[in-house]
Design a protein around this motif. Structure first.
Motif, PDB file in Angstrom:
ATOM      1  N   UNK A 203     -82.173  -3.983 104.174  1.00 48.43           N
ATOM      2  CA  UNK A 203     -81.545  -3.878 102.866  1.00 48.43           C
ATOM      3  C   UNK A 203     -80.271  -3.042 102.890  1.00 48.43           C
ATOM      4  N   UNK A 204     -80.188  -2.068 101.981  1.00 42.43           N
ATOM      5  CA  UNK A 204     -79.017  -1.196 101.915  1.00 42.43           C
ATOM      6  C   UNK A 204     -78.989  -0.112 102.972  1.00 42.43           C
ATOM      7  N   UNK A 205     -80.070   0.026 103.740  1.00 41.08           N
ATOM      8  CA  UNK A 205     -80.141   0.942 104.893  1.00 41.08           C
ATOM      9  C   UNK A 205     -80.000   2.422 104.514  1.00 41.08           C
ATOM     10  N   UNK A 206     -80.368   2.790 103.290  1.00 39.64           N
ATOM     11  CA  UNK A 206     -80.225   4.182 102.860  1.00 39.64           C
ATOM     12  C   UNK A 206     -81.045   5.132 103.726  1.00 39.64           C
ATOM     13  N   UNK A 207     -82.255   4.736 104.081  1.00 42.62           N
ATOM     14  CA  UNK A 207     -83.113   5.609 104.885  1.00 42.62           C
ATOM     15  C   UNK A 207     -82.544   5.743 106.296  1.00 42.62           C
ATOM     16  N   UNK A 208     -82.096   4.637 106.872  1.00 41.68           N
ATOM     17  CA  UNK A 208     -81.474   4.697 108.197  1.00 41.68           C
ATOM     18  C   UNK A 208     -80.288   5.649 108.206  1.00 41.68           C
ATOM     19  N   UNK A 209     -79.381   5.511 107.247  1.00 42.53           N
ATOM     20  CA  UNK A 209     -78.189   6.357 107.228  1.00 42.53           C
ATOM     21  C   UNK A 209     -78.563   7.830 107.057  1.00 42.53           C
ATOM     22  N   UNK A 210     -79.558   8.116 106.229  1.00 41.37           N
ATOM     23  CA  UNK A 210     -79.984   9.501 106.037  1.00 41.37           C
ATOM     24  C   UNK A 210     -80.571  10.085 107.317  1.00 41.37           C
ATOM     25  N   UNK A 211     -81.397   9.311 108.015  1.00 33.27           N
ATOM     26  CA  UNK A 211     -81.972   9.776 109.275  1.00 33.27           C
ATOM     27  C   UNK A 211     -80.890   9.932 110.347  1.00 33.27           C
ATOM     28  N   UNK A 212     -79.903   9.037 110.331  1.00 30.75           N
ATOM     29  CA  UNK A 212     -78.796   9.132 111.275  1.00 30.75           C
ATOM     30  C   UNK A 212     -78.001  10.408 111.041  1.00 30.75           C
ATOM     31  N   UNK A 213     -77.748  10.739 109.782  1.00 28.35           N
ATOM     32  CA  UNK A 213     -77.015  11.970 109.470  1.00 28.35           C
ATOM     33  C   UNK A 213     -77.740  13.209 109.990  1.00 28.35           C
ATOM     34  N   UNK A 214     -79.077  13.148 109.978  1.00 27.53           N
ATOM     35  CA  UNK A 214     -79.891  14.273 110.444  1.00 27.53           C
ATOM     36  C   UNK A 214     -80.173  14.200 111.946  1.00 27.53           C
ATOM     37  N   UNK A 215     -79.689  13.131 112.610  1.00 28.53           N
ATOM     38  CA  UNK A 215     -79.918  12.926 114.046  1.00 28.53           C
ATOM     39  C   UNK A 215     -81.413  12.979 114.383  1.00 28.53           C
ATOM     40  N   UNK A 216     -82.186  12.243 113.590  1.00 29.32           N
ATOM     41  CA  UNK A 216     -83.644  12.296 113.709  1.00 29.32           C
ATOM     42  C   UNK A 216     -84.205  11.336 114.754  1.00 29.32           C
ATOM     43  N   UNK A 217     -83.407  10.406 115.267  1.00 29.70           N
ATOM     44  CA  UNK A 217     -83.937   9.445 116.235  1.00 29.70           C
ATOM     45  C   UNK A 217     -82.994   9.318 117.425  1.00 29.70           C
TER      46      UNK A 217
END
Length: 286
Positions: free
Chosen positions: A45-59
């Motif tokens: 979808x809009x990838x909001x969760x992905x972008x948030x996790x990316x900002x936090x360098x969680x994966x």
């Protein structure tokens, strides 16, 4: 040292998760490892969760997928050709915001002109920014059929946001595929977030036309089996869905949390607004 702008969704998406990020990220922190190996999002979808996790360098790695080819095409072109996408959007921006232009662009998309590449990605972004309510909806033939949205000054081109998203997408796997296929390689230390088309809260709120093939109750039961199988393999997973008797019954063996979100997709204006949704962990309820 220049600080990279925070990555945020570049598309408006029905049921988008920006307003629920605090709750979702909190659940992922409790369920998943401190550093996720591979993050999977099969209904991106809009990838909001992905972008948030990316900002936090969680994966360490990410695999984003969806059955919607145009959606994956937008993210692929941003990852690989962001400057060309921006150049194509600039051309569209110069055409202005009018009903005539909107339907001309929509005809191009329906006729697959172009069939892929930066030009098509830019047209999908344009339609998303100027179409009714930011919807992505297709008919049974798979043709995009959202009507014109009457916005005064839609932001058709946002180069800073597009480039921030492109940076976040570097090295990310982007695939058009079914959710079951998407999760086959998930193992302990990875994490999966499911945000499928919701089970309807009413007859008038049944919207799931993101793809020519409907995501019905049989698909939701198949998703339940995959959700459970991931838990048996030791893979943490979180799922979003509507808060209905049917959903609570379907996931009755798992830990459920209610959250509140504002939603606008209903044919009745009086039925829009704050609604209750569920976040389901693939841990057994006590």
């Amino acid at each position: 040292m220049q600080i990279r702008p925070e990555a945020k969704p570049v598309l408006k998406w029905a049921g988008g998760k920006r307003q629920l990020l605090v709750e979702i990220l909190g659940q992922i922190a409790r369920l998943g490892p401190k550093k996720i190996g591979t993050y999977y999002e099969p209904f991106v979808g809009g990838a909001a969760v992905f972008f948030a996790l990316s900002n936090e360098q969680r994966f360490e790695h990410a695999r984003l997928s969806d059955r919607n080819g145009d959606l994956i095409g937008v993210y692929t072109e941003l990852r690989d050709n962001v400057d060309q996408v921006i150049a194509e959007l600039e051309k569209l921006r110069k055409l202005g915001h009018s009903e005539e232009t909107y339907y001309d662009v929509r005809k191009d998309v329906q006729a697959a002109r172009p069939a892929k590449g930066p030009g098509r990605a830019a047209r999908i972004i344009y339609l998303n920014k100027t179409g009714y309510n930011g919807l992505y909806r297709v008919n049974r033939s798979g043709e995009f059929n959202v009507p014109f949205g009457r916005y005064k000054q839609p932001r058709i081109l946002d180069p800073v946001r597009l480039r921030a998203a492109a940076d976040a997408l570097q090295g990310v796997e982007l695939v058009v595929e079914d959710f079951e296929q998407a999760c086959r390689r998930a193992k302990r230390g990875d994490f999966v977030y499911f945000d499928p088309p919701y089970l309807p809260v009413s007859k008038t709120a049944n919207f799931s036309a993101y793809h020519a093939e409907a995501f019905g109750r049989d698909e939701h039961r198949r998703l339940l089996r995959e959700f459970e199988a991931l838990g048996k393999r030791g893979v943490g997973a979180l799922l979003s869905n509507s808060d209905t008797d049917e959903t609570r019954k379907l996931y009755e063996r798992f830990t459920q949390h209610k959250v509140r979100a504002t939603r606008a997709i209903n044919s009745k204006a009086t039925a829009r607004g704050a609604v209750s949704e569920l976040l389901v962990q693939n841990r057994k309820s006590r």
